[in-house]
Design an enzyme around this catalytic site. Structure first.
Site, PDB file in Angstrom:
ATOM      1  N   SER A   1       0.960  -1.776   0.425  1.00  0.00           N
ATOM      2  CA  SER A   1      -0.252   0.095   0.101  1.00  0.00           C
ATOM      3  C   SER A   1       1.248   1.046  -0.105  1.00  0.00           C
ATOM      4  CB  SER A   1      -0.973  -0.674   1.342  1.00  0.00           C
ATOM      5  OG  SER A   1      -2.200   1.060   1.023  1.00  0.00           O
TER       6      SER A   1
ATOM      7  N   ASP B   1      -8.955  -6.576  -4.214  1.00  0.00           N
ATOM      8  CA  ASP B   1      -8.510  -4.953  -4.116  1.00  0.00           C
ATOM      9  C   ASP B   1      -9.900  -4.235  -5.037  1.00  0.00           C
ATOM     10  OD1 ASP B   1      -7.209  -2.567  -3.570  1.00  0.00           O
ATOM     11  OD2 ASP B   1      -5.417  -3.691  -2.754  1.00  0.00           O
TER      12      ASP B   1
ATOM     13  N   HIS C   1      -8.204  -5.031  -0.277  1.00  0.00           N
ATOM     14  CA  HIS C   1      -6.571  -4.267   0.307  1.00  0.00           C
ATOM     15  C   HIS C   1      -6.125  -4.883   1.282  1.00  0.00           C
ATOM     16  CE1 HIS C   1      -3.892  -0.934  -0.346  1.00  0.00           C
ATOM     17  NE2 HIS C   1      -4.198  -1.431   0.972  1.00  0.00           N
TER      18      HIS C   1
END
Lengths: 354, 354
Positions: free
Chosen positions: A145, A299, A328
């Site tokens: 991320s 995601d 995610h």
């Protein structure tokens, strides 16, 4: 004035060391008078200093999740082979951050904290590794991320010094959709009257905003199938409400609002193309590291296709898609099948000739 | 006390008729003393009363979009062949709604408005069609999003009376993910201090909350590719900010907060399984209509697979996937390729033997 928050302590986060870099000038023009990076290390640096791995942290994350999930003698990130340095990002609550800015940093506490960019984190990490550990070259940089944003920034900014790179579930250039998602996250917090323009006296004053912020993570952080299949049952909750109240809400309400906002701005404005006059292809083209780009198939805000687009622009990069219904937040490693995939792709990368 | 809102007028919405059903008991236990449905009709009912099509409306929507985009002599919804009745859902601001409850309905104005279910809308529509137009049987029921919820409710509740059905981008049983999305929408509005528990004096008092609500639609209503490809340029905006300020924000800030909340609760709790003791398969199994279920491929909160799951449980139903990068808000018909696909699938359905 800095405020207390028991979440950001050794009691909650175990061992880590604060390492000072002194005055640190930021790309947006601000200055951190005494930048302290919270660093956790695992394993031993060899004499030739060739076995160092840098791990970068994500939004709201710290070194803790890497210690608990990603690093271990049975993992690709093996402390018996590598010297693994996890650097908490600026503003994450452990490194110098709005809520803990005191002493020399008292002038930038809370709402006065300057804007920080991904590039600032990466420059600080480079300085830390070189000056404190004598590390000039990295075997691997890996992060998820916002940690992927930092990984890409390393690839573009220090191409000769990263042998291998593994950005997981994140992009080199933040997408307009993610810009809007982070905008919604920010507004969930700043719209709380208890936020008081960032001058609250406790994160508890902003609990309503932090809960709404958690609610947005419920919508975007997991996948539609996560909720439909009631995957939270595997975590021993008996309703989605109990899961929110027992997992996502306490996770975020323990945190500091200004710290989250510092990271959110950084995420929102992440863009390696800034290193090449706005030309993403030219920036990514500078990469020399052997790379595995690892999107998570479910995601919702860093979708696979956004990774594919950047992989095409990145030399030496190959996509490996992680299958995880958590989406995610699969990054948390909750699914028993998650870490095995990460290990497989990282091991493949570490074993390859770079 | 009811309040003025110029958006919900003939000046903005053109021709429609208010048709009174008198006192209307709601499934959650409340009562609307004098339910008025705002109805727009197109075409002429034939003598045998066999050419009637019912169109249902979505969250924030009215008959207007159907008049402007979906209905026309060159469309499948052809007023030269069919008698098309568009019924504005309860709470949408044109039919009896929190903000306009006055006269006999004064006691249920604003925060006192009772909870309304999809089943209430469908029962009211059935009564309206039968009592006012003498229509016992429908050639077709069609609607998108919450309109799809109403379409499914018709299929389950009045199986012998719906010949054909076309739910577009919506499910028979609201998903847990959509529950969380609508929760976030609701909280964006109710968290605004100007909302005052629903007793504001003008929708302008809640403009901040309505803008945040528009911001969530930006994140979930379109697709990630919509933003990446800058599809808003086709609407002659020159930045995503200009698109927000010139399109999504004015769209929602013109509306009444309590009206949106009435619809949001209804959407959130939509579930045809309530007609069969909670058994979705049994409920959908009652369908007798020839059906085309039409998800939009880029829809982020009514994804294709949720439609597939229900299609498997619905006799006489076939999936037709609409390709539209706009995602859920493709329903607005902005993409030049959208309405042609809807027309093709509706025409195929209308031409088939039911």
């Amino acid at each position: 004035m800095a405020i207390e928050n028991p979440y950001y302590t050794h009691e909650f986060h175990g061992d880590y060391e604060l390492i000072g870099l002194g005055e640190f000038a930021l790309e947006e023009g601000g200055v951190i008078p005494d930048l302290q990076l919270a660093v956790a290390t695992f394993g031993t640096l060899n004499e030739a200093r060739t076995n160092a791995i840098l791990v970068t942290t994500w939004y709201s994350g710290t070194h803790q999740i890497f210690r608990d999930v990603y690093i271990g003698p049975d993992r690709a990130l093996n402390p018996e082979k590598y010297f693994i340095v996890v650097v908490n990002q600026i503003g994450n609550g452990l490194s110098t951050s709005p809520h803990n800015a005191s002493g020399a940093n008292a002038g930038i506490a809370m709402s006065k904290f300057p804007r920080v960019r991904i590039g600032d984190d990466v420059r600080a990490q480079e300085q830390l590794l070189r000056e404190h550990f004598g590390i000039e070259r990295l075997k691997l940089v890996v992060g998820g991320s916002m940690g992927a944003q930092q990984t890409y920034e390393w690839m573009v900014r220090f191409p000769g010094r990263v042998e291998r790179a593994a950005p997981i579930a994140g992009t080199a250039q933040n997408t307009p959709h993610d810009y809007l998602f982070t905008k919604a996250l920010v507004e969930a917090i700043t719209s709380d009257p208890g936020f008081k323009g960032g001058e609250y006296s406790s994160n508890a004053d902003v609990v309503d905003g932090l809960k709404r912020h958690a609610g947005l993570w419920a919508v975007m952080g997991f996948s539609t199938e996560f909720w439909k299949q009631e995957v939270w049952r595997a975590l021993e909750f008996d309703s989605k409400e109990a899961f929110m109240e027992g997992f996502l809400e306490p996770y975020f309400t323990a945190m500091d609002p200004n710290d989250l906002l510092c990271m959110a701005w950084k995420w929102q404005h992440g863009d390696v193309a800034r290193n090449a006059g706005g030309d993403l292809a030219e920036a990514l083209g500078r990469n020399e590291a052997l790379a595995r780009i690892m999107p998570i198939n479910e995601d919702m805000f860093f979708p696979v296709r956004d990774h594919e687009h950047e992989a095409e622009l990145t030399p030496h990069a190959t996509i490996r898609v992680i299958d995880d219904v958590l989406g995610h937040l699969g990054l948390f490693g909750v699914a028993p099948t998650y870490i095995g995939q990460v290990d497989q792709y990282l091991q493949e990368l570490l074993d390859a000739d770079a």
